[in-house]
Write a protein that holds these residues in place. Sequence first.
Motif, PDB file in Angstrom:
ATOM      1  N   GLN A 118       0.808  -1.096  -0.114  1.00 18.88           N
ATOM      2  CA  GLN A 118       0.062  -0.071   0.086  1.00 18.88           C
ATOM      3  C   GLN A 118       0.757   1.237  -0.019  1.00 18.88           C
ATOM      4  OE1 GLN A 118      -2.771   0.334   3.183  1.00 18.88           O
ATOM      5  NE2 GLN A 118      -3.739   2.456   2.540  1.00 18.88           N
ATOM      6  N   GLU A 119       1.862   1.357   0.873  1.00 17.63           N
ATOM      7  CA  GLU A 119       2.689   2.484   0.911  1.00 17.63           C
ATOM      8  C   GLU A 119       3.532   2.797  -0.401  1.00 17.63           C
ATOM      9  OE1 GLU A 119       6.813   3.892   3.462  1.00 17.63           O
ATOM     10  OE2 GLU A 119       5.770   2.133   3.841  1.00 17.63           O
ATOM     11  N   ALA A 120       3.884   1.599  -1.106  1.00 15.93           N
ATOM     12  CA  ALA A 120       4.735   1.677  -2.376  1.00 15.93           C
ATOM     13  C   ALA A 120       3.677   2.025  -3.286  1.00 15.93           C
ATOM     14  CB  ALA A 120       5.168   0.206  -2.788  1.00 15.93           C
ATOM     15  N   SER A 121       2.513   1.438  -3.314  1.00 26.52           N
ATOM     16  CA  SER A 121       1.199   1.933  -4.503  1.00 26.52           C
ATOM     17  C   SER A 121       1.229   3.367  -4.500  1.00 26.52           C
ATOM     18  CB  SER A 121       0.199   1.133  -4.217  1.00 26.52           C
ATOM     19  OG  SER A 121      -0.453   1.796  -3.217  1.00 26.52           O
ATOM     20  N   LYS A 122       1.358   3.994  -3.434  1.00 25.75           N
ATOM     21  CA  LYS A 122       1.269   5.283  -3.262  1.00 25.75           C
ATOM     22  C   LYS A 122       2.209   6.049  -4.013  1.00 25.75           C
ATOM     23  CE  LYS A 122      -1.564   5.319   0.929  1.00 25.75           C
ATOM     24  NZ  LYS A 122      -1.791   6.083   2.409  1.00 25.75           N
ATOM     25  N   ILE A 123       3.533   5.786  -3.673  1.00 27.95           N
ATOM     26  CA  ILE A 123       4.440   6.481  -4.544  1.00 27.95           C
ATOM     27  C   ILE A 123       4.561   6.275  -5.806  1.00 27.95           C
ATOM     28  CG2 ILE A 123       7.188   6.341  -4.612  1.00 27.95           C
ATOM     29  CD1 ILE A 123       7.158   5.727  -1.573  1.00 27.95           C
ATOM     30  N   PHE A 124       4.344   4.937  -6.384  1.00 28.50           N
ATOM     31  CA  PHE A 124       4.156   4.400  -7.643  1.00 28.50           C
ATOM     32  C   PHE A 124       3.179   4.900  -8.434  1.00 28.50           C
ATOM     33  CE2 PHE A 124       2.916   1.993 -11.308  1.00 28.50           C
ATOM     34  CZ  PHE A 124       4.403   1.358 -11.840  1.00 28.50           C
ATOM     35  N   LEU A 125       2.176   5.344  -8.075  1.00 25.66           N
ATOM     36  CA  LEU A 125       0.913   5.968  -8.618  1.00 25.66           C
ATOM     37  C   LEU A 125       0.979   7.646  -8.626  1.00 25.66           C
ATOM     38  CD1 LEU A 125      -1.786   3.650  -7.512  1.00 25.66           C
ATOM     39  CD2 LEU A 125      -0.871   3.984  -9.770  1.00 25.66           C
ATOM     40  N   GLY A 126       1.307   7.902  -7.205  1.00 25.62           N
ATOM     41  CA  GLY A 126       1.092   9.526  -7.100  1.00 25.62           C
ATOM     42  C   GLY A 126       2.337  10.032  -6.787  1.00 25.62           C
TER      43      GLY A 126
END
Length: 222
Positions: A118-126
Amino acid sequence: MKKLIAAASLCVASFSVQAVITVPEYDANAGKQIAETVCAACHGVDGVSIVPAQPNLGGQNVKYLYKQLVNFKAGYRKNGIMQSQVANLSQQDLANVAGYYASQKPWGVGYGNPATAQEASKIFLGGDKKRGVIGCAGCHGPEGAGNTWAAFPRLGGQHSAYIATQLKLFRAAGRQDDIASDDQKRANDAAKEGEMGMMQTVASKLSDRDIRILSEYVSAIH
């Protein structure tokens, strides 16, 4: 969504100042013969590498593959093994190899870390506006499929170890780390000579933890 659109706009701007990558007409069968004798030990005949430190190539976009091979041959991207492997290959050979691997079935999905997904997805997406980190998805897509026209590589399912290494190489170049040698930096995304490219700019703001969780996340998306 606004962050994703902004990141995409920056990627388009970055690419617009680069020369358009044109791949010569290629012969995939001829490329296969070269791959079997020169490339297969590290990348597999079908472009699926069994060594985490070496990238999967099967199904990668042909413009990206061709550009990397040309950059290795010219010494613009540093790697002793790759530079020696392509030293005796012609430009046509490079196009043939790129075309062959691009025509193969795309590699599968790797393994991520649910604890940090979840933490990584925030960086990856936004990205992270507070730190000036631009989201990866603007260039590579929300599922890591890349952008064939712009020669941005497919990342989804790639070995996490390879992704982490490349991010660290881009980071060293972006931070202009004088301690690192040339083969410990990667700067072949530069938009103009003497200017930092998108990957160097983005990676320069990433911590070791960012790189670790992003690499694990990227390995699992598809």
